[in-house]
Design an enzyme around this catalytic site. Structure first.
Site, PDB file in Angstrom:
ATOM      1  N   SER A 127       0.835  -1.198   0.000  1.00  0.00           N
ATOM      2  CA  SER A 127       0.000   0.000   0.000  1.00  0.00           C
ATOM      3  C   SER A 127       0.868   1.245   0.000  1.00  0.00           C
ATOM      4  CB  SER A 127      -0.843  -0.038   1.274  1.00  0.00           C
ATOM      5  OG  SER A 127      -1.456   1.209   1.496  1.00  0.00           O
ATOM      6  N   TYR A 151      -1.987  -0.207  10.647  1.00  0.00           N
ATOM      7  CA  TYR A 151      -2.198  -0.863   9.351  1.00  0.00           C
ATOM      8  C   TYR A 151      -0.973  -0.639   8.462  1.00  0.00           C
ATOM      9  CZ  TYR A 151      -3.690  -1.028   4.461  1.00  0.00           C
ATOM     10  OH  TYR A 151      -3.744  -1.259   3.113  1.00  0.00           O
ATOM     11  N   LYS A 155       2.033  -3.305   6.741  1.00  0.00           N
ATOM     12  CA  LYS A 155       2.447  -3.384   5.331  1.00  0.00           C
ATOM     13  C   LYS A 155       3.955  -3.160   5.210  1.00  0.00           C
ATOM     14  CE  LYS A 155      -1.492  -4.367   3.512  1.00  0.00           C
ATOM     15  NZ  LYS A 155      -1.731  -5.698   2.946  1.00  0.00           N
TER      16      LYS A 155
END
Ligand code: UD1
Length: 339
Positions: A127, A151, A155
Site C-alpha cells: 500500500s 495498518y 504493510k
C-alpha cells in the site's frame, strides 16, 4: 500457470482473480470470509463462465501453513498473489494487536507454505501507506518509507520481511504499493461489499447515495491542500487487477524483490470526489466537513514511471468511470452480495 489468490473473495481479490482467469491462468481462491462472502466467489465464477471445478474455493486462514501447503500441492500452484489481510486504517488504530497478528500471521503462513512446497513467485498486496506522511509528492518507490498507523506498519514490516527472504534467494517478489482502489466490475455484478459500516470513502459515499447511510462525513477541512480536504490517488479496481497480471508476467524476468507503485499519478481531494460523484449521480450527496480522522495523511499520489517501465502497465480509467462503475454495482445491489 496455476495461481493461488489468498483473500480472493475480497474486493481486490475477486477482480484480480477474474483478470488472471481472463489472461489464461488457472485460479484457486483461498479466503476465510472474515470480510467477504461466498457469494462473491459465485459472482466471480459467473463472470468467468466457470464452475467450482474450474475455479476451486478453499475456505480457511492463510496463516494455516498446513492448509496453504496442501492447497498448493493439491492444485499444482506455481505462483501466489497474497491479499488476505485486514485493511482499515481507523480500526487498526483501535486494534493494533489484531492487525499485526492477522496481517503478519497470514503473510508468514503463506511464505512458509511456499518454502515448504518450492513455489517462489509471489505478488504482495502492499500500500502507499508505506510512505507515511510524505514530504514530497508524487512519491517514487525510492521515497522515504514510514507509517502513520498500525495498518501501515503491518504493510511496511511485511515488505521488509519479504525483502529479506528474497535476498536470501528463496523468493521472487513484487511488492505492489496500491494507492486508493475504487470502482467495480463494469457489469455491475461484482464490487466492494464490506461487512458493517464502510470505513473507505467511496463505499461510504455510495451507501449514502443508495440510502443505507444518511450523510458522508468529510474528515478534515483544514489540511494544507487546495480545498482543505485530503488528496489521494484513486484508481479503478479493474486497472489494479490488471496490474497484478502484469506483475506476475514480469516476475519471470525480474528476480529478487521489487516495489512498484500502482496509481494513476493524479490526486483528487475528498471534496472533488464528492463533486464528481454528484455529477455521476445527477443529484447532491449529503455531506458535512468534520474533524480530521486519526492516522490520515494530508496528500499523496504516485509517480507511475516504474510501473510503466517494469510492468508495462498504466491505469487508463478515469475518476468518472470509477464512480459510474461503483454506482452501477451499488445501485443494483443496495445490500451488497446479500441483495
Ligand atoms: C488508506 C491507505 C491506502 C489503503 C487503504 C485501505 C494511506 C495514505 N492510504 O487509504 O493505501 O489502500 O487505507 O483501506 O494510508 N474519508 C472521509 N470520510 C469517510 C471515509 C474517508 O472523508 O467516511 C477520507 C479520508 O480522510 C481520506 C480519503 O477519504 O482522506 C480516503 O480515505 P479511505 O478511503 O479510507 O482511504 P485512505 O485512508 O486514503
Amino acid at each position: 500457470m496455476a495461481v493461488l489468490v489468498t483473500g480472493g473473495a475480497g474486493y481486490i481479490g475477486t477482480h484480480t482473480a477474474l483478470a488472471l482467469h481472463e489472461a489464461g491462468r488457472q485460479v484457486v481462491i483461498l479466503d476465510d470470509l472474515s470480510n467477504s462472502s461466498e457469494r462473491a466467489v459465485d459472482a466471480v465464477r459467473s463472470l468467468m463462465g466457470a464452475d467450482a471445478d474450474d475455479v476451486p474455493f478453499v475456505c480457511g486462514d492463510a496463516a494455516d501453513v498446513e492448509l496453504v501447503s496442501r492447497t498448493i500441492i493439491d492444485h499444482g500452484i506455481d505462483e501466489v498473489v497474497h491479499f488476505a489481510a485486514f485493511k482499515s486504517v481507523s480500526e487498526s488504530v483501535e486494534r493494533p494487536l489484531a492487525y499485526f497478528a492477522n496481517n503478519m500471521g497470514s503473510l508468514i503462513g503463506v511464505v512458509e507454505a511456499m518454502a515448504a512446497t518450492d513455489v517462489r513467485r509471489l505478488v504482495f498486496s502492499s500500500s502507499c501507506t508505506v510512505y507515511g506522511e510524505p514530504d514530497e509528492v508524487p512519491v517514487t518507490e525510492a521515497s522515504p518509507t514510514g507509517a502513520a498507523n498500525p495498518y501501515g506498519w503491518t504493510k511496511l514490516h511485511g515488505e521488509q520481511f519479504l525483502e529479506q527472504v528474497a535476498s536470501a534467494g528463496d523468493l521472487d517478489v513484487m511488492l505492489l504499493r496500491y494507492f486508493n482502489p475504487v470502482g467495480a466490475h463494469p457489469s455491475g455484478t461484482m464490487g466492494e461489499d464490506p461487512h458493517g459500516i464502510p470505513t473507505n470513502l467511496v463505499p461510504f459515499l455510495m451507501q449514502v447515495a443508495v440510502g443505507r447511510l444518511d450523510r458522508l462525513r468529510v474528515f478534515g477541512g483544514d489540511y494544507d491542500t487546495p480545498d482543505g480536504s485530503p488528496v489521494r490517488d484513486y484508481l479503478h479496481v479493474v486497472d489494479l487487477a490488471e496490474g497484478h497480471v502484469a506483475a506476475l508476467d514480469a516476475l519471470g524476468s525480474t528476480p529478487g524483490c521489487t516495489a512498484v507503485n500502482l496509481g494513476t499519478g493524479r490526486g483528487y481531494s475528498v471534496l472533488e470526489v464528492v463533486a464528481a460523484a454528484e455529477q455521476v449521480l445527477g443529484r447532491p450527496v449529503p455531506h458535512e466537513v468534520v474533524d480530521r480522522r486519526p492516522g490520515d495523511v494530508a496528500r499523496i499520489w504516485a509517480e507511475t514511471e516504474l510501473a510503466e517501465r517494469v510492468l508495462g502497465w498504466t491505469a487508463g480509467r478515469d475518476l468518472t468511470e470509477m464512480l459510474a462503475d461503483h454506482w452501477r454495482w451499488q445501485e443494483a445491489h443496495p445490500a451488497g452480495f446479500g441483495g
